[in-house]
Design a protein around this motif. Sequence first.
Motif, short mmCIF file in Angstrom:
data_model
loop_
_atom_site.label_atom_id
_atom_site.label_comp_id
_atom_site.label_asym_id
_atom_site.label_seq_id
_atom_site.Cartn_x
_atom_site.Cartn_y
_atom_site.Cartn_z
N THR A 1 47.18 30.44 41.37
CA THR A 1 45.93 31.15 41.10
C THR A 1 45.77 32.32 42.05
OG1 THR A 1 44.82 29.23 40.14
CG2 THR A 1 43.41 30.92 41.09
N GLN B 1 45.58 37.19 30.79
CA GLN B 1 44.49 36.26 31.05
C GLN B 1 44.68 34.96 30.28
OE1 GLN B 1 41.46 35.25 28.84
NE2 GLN B 1 41.64 33.71 30.45
N PHE C 1 45.72 33.56 33.78
CA PHE C 1 44.45 33.58 34.52
C PHE C 1 43.36 32.90 33.70
CE2 PHE C 1 40.74 35.65 36.57
CZ PHE C 1 41.05 35.38 37.89
#
Length: 210
Positions: A138, A104, A108
């Motif tokens: 993405t 993440q 992300f």
Amino acid sequence: MTIALHTWNTPNGRKISVALEEMELPYMVKTVNISKGEQHAPEFLRISPNNRIPAIVDPNGPDGQPISVFESGAILLYLGEKTGRFLPASLRERVPVLEWLMWQMGGFGPMPGQVHHFRLVEAESDRRYGLKRYSDETRRLYGVLDRRLAEVEYVAGALSVADFAILGWAWRHERHQVSLDDFPNVKRWYEALFARPGVQRGFDVKLDDA
């Protein structure tokens, strides 16, 4: 003693409010209005040298002494260590939590963040190039997450701080121009998390001046 959460209404800010609610830790919100440049104030710089929200100040840190922590991933790990919740003690069980938390932090978040940026770029040629580049990446990351969640209930198996980190950004999927209907496993996970009272409280708490 109450933790001070210095934050704003952003994905990274919401990660921490969700974690604090799920861990049932007392905290107070101290807003840092990033649209007005308050993140550059000297008093904030002392607890967040990178001039980024969120940051926390825990008056009851290690050995009972105050501590400040900046960077949302570091804050999640600190809170997990402090409470013994959502961060497994076993190294084998902890590894996937760390893997998905780093996933993440490294992807992300930075990639969807660029989608946010290029959607607002005025020059059509610049916007078109940047938006396609970062939108494609993405969507790839959503696909990675979807494949993982086809195998497990939560990203590291059991609910963990990694889920809170990723949820903060998945919350903005509409800004990413991503429909969760295209990623059914992410959608299942997302809806399950938002059904949790702690997560709901973490998103309901006021993190801005509006």
